[in-house]
Design a protein around this motif. Structure first.
Motif, PDB file in Angstrom:
ATOM      1  N   GLU B 199      32.019 -32.378  12.379  1.00 51.23           N
ATOM      2  CA  GLU B 199      32.419 -33.002  11.115  1.00 51.23           C
ATOM      3  C   GLU B 199      33.376 -32.118  10.340  1.00 51.23           C
ATOM      4  OE1 GLU B 199      28.523 -35.608   9.884  1.00 51.23           O
ATOM      5  OE2 GLU B 199      29.481 -34.358   8.353  1.00 51.23           O
ATOM      6  N   ASP B 200      33.021 -30.842  10.313  1.00 52.32           N
ATOM      7  CA  ASP B 200      33.773 -29.877   9.534  1.00 52.32           C
ATOM      8  C   ASP B 200      35.178 -29.661  10.104  1.00 52.32           C
ATOM      9  OD1 ASP B 200      33.468 -28.430   7.292  1.00 52.32           O
ATOM     10  OD2 ASP B 200      32.745 -26.612   8.274  1.00 52.32           O
ATOM     11  N   HIS B 203      37.414 -32.835   9.979  1.00 51.20           N
ATOM     12  CA  HIS B 203      37.626 -33.460   8.681  1.00 51.20           C
ATOM     13  C   HIS B 203      39.110 -33.371   8.293  1.00 51.20           C
ATOM     14  CE1 HIS B 203      36.728 -34.919   4.709  1.00 51.20           C
ATOM     15  NE2 HIS B 203      37.417 -33.910   4.188  1.00 51.20           N
TER      16      HIS B 203
END
Lengths: 67, 289
Positions: B199-200, B203
């Motif tokens: 996710e990080d 992103h």
């Protein structure tokens, strides 16, 4: 004769040899190797000019299987 | 709180079927399986495994040339640098300085072979020989140096999301967290951290390649990794030390494809309780609940 360390092993070799000449004398296929002298990489196109000096520490490496 | 114990993963917006490919440093891959070349019983089995797996990228290691070599066979006689991207690693390095030297040696060898991976390095800087887990501080140092030196740095990392972010910020071409320790066959241990990493790092940058590296034991482990949304899986021991490496190579190929398709398909959320598949109206049983 001069004393050098190649891949951790002390050896004697002729004075004034270039890297290329040293590799020839060791019978090493120059296609798939890299050479480092005193922790500095020696680009292939310099092998015919750079001479090996007394006390030099050489690493001669190739590619092997690995993950 | 709802009964749902898993959020739907952020799947790719566009699913392009057969053209599903991913990119590392401008080089496009159709295969999402990267294989290591170590631990095979023979070069022949290794080569056959690569072919069956349809891999397009293979890792290799840099080691001292034997001063007196009896066999005279080199791995380069069994991998075709025009068909496979060769990715040299820094395996066996325990500090940044040695890893940087090792990376430069790998680059020097590959430069003579016109391989797209010549400027690439799978950067390993290990903490100890028992766990083979990365030393994050030395890894970050080596990444910074190698990025400055023009390398495409693919970092073998722990599953720590903060370390992963620091590596990306330092210019790593790809971050490759371990599923579990190298060669352990334990599979994907810490899904939660790995999902945070995905996710990080993705992103606002969905094409940033994040690859799971190490620890998988069998095809289902690979499928799990791909279902989480990793771009690719890098593995070695699970194929090389399987009883039948060539057959396992094929299994891994299917595992990657199955996991990727499942990821793109958007799995159902997990639920603590059942949800009947057959209509609830018109049942002949009189019993309720």
């Amino acid at each position: 004769m001069i004393d050098v360390t190649i891949n951790g092993k002390k050896q004697s070799c002729g004075e004034g040899l270039t890297i290329a000449e040293l590799l020839d004398s060791l019978g090493m296929n120059s296609r798939a190797i890299a050479v480092e002298i005193n922790q500095q990489i020696q680009p292939r196109d310099t092998h015919c000019q750079v001479e090996v000096n007394d006390g030099d520490i050489l690493e001669i490496v190739t590619l092997v299987g690995g993950g | 709180m709802s009964d749902s114990i898993s959020e739907k993963p952020n799947r790719a917006e566009e699913v392009s079927g057969d053209l599903d490919q991913f990119c590392i440093a401008g080089h496009t891959f159709q295969s999402r399986l990267i294989l290591g070349s170590g631990k095979y019983d023979s070069f022949e089995v290794m080569r056959e495994s690569f072919e069956v797996a349809e891999t397009q990228c293979v890792t290799i290691a840099v080691r001292r040339e034997k001063l007196h070599d009896s066999s005279g066979r080199n791995i380069l006689d069994f991998v075709d640098p025009s068909r496979l991207v060769l990715l040299p690693n820094t395996a066996g390095c325990y500090d940044a300085e040695t890893a940087v030297r090792c990376a430069k040696m790998g680059r020097e060898i590959l430069r003579g072979l016109e391989n797209p991976g010549a400027d690439w390095v799978k950067l390993e800087v290990l903490g100890d020989s028992r766990s083979l887990l990365p030393d994050p501080i030395e890894l970050l140092k080596a990444t910074e140096v190698l990025v400055k030196e023009g390398f495409q740095v693919l970092c073998y990392s722990s599953d720590d999301p903060i370390v992963a972010r620091r590596l990306k910020d330092a210019g790593a071409t790809s971050v490759m967290p371990a599923g579990s320790p190298i060669g352990s066959g334990l599979g994907v241990i810490n899904r939660n951290s790995l999902q945070i990493i995905l996710e990080d790092l993705k992103h606002g940058d969905p094409d940033y390649p994040v690859i799971i590296d190490a620890g998988v034991g069998t095809a289902s482990d690979v499928a799990v990794a791909m279902e989480l949304g990793f771009d690719a899986v890098l593995l070695n021991t699970a194929v090389a030390r399987a009883e039948d490496p060539i057959r396992m190579a094929e299994a891994m190929k299917h595992g990657v494809k199955a996991g990727r398709l499942a990821y793109q398909s958007g799995r159902i959320p997990m639920s603590r309780y059942a949800s009947a598949s057959s209509p609830e109206v018109g049942v002949i049983s009189k019993r309720q609940h």
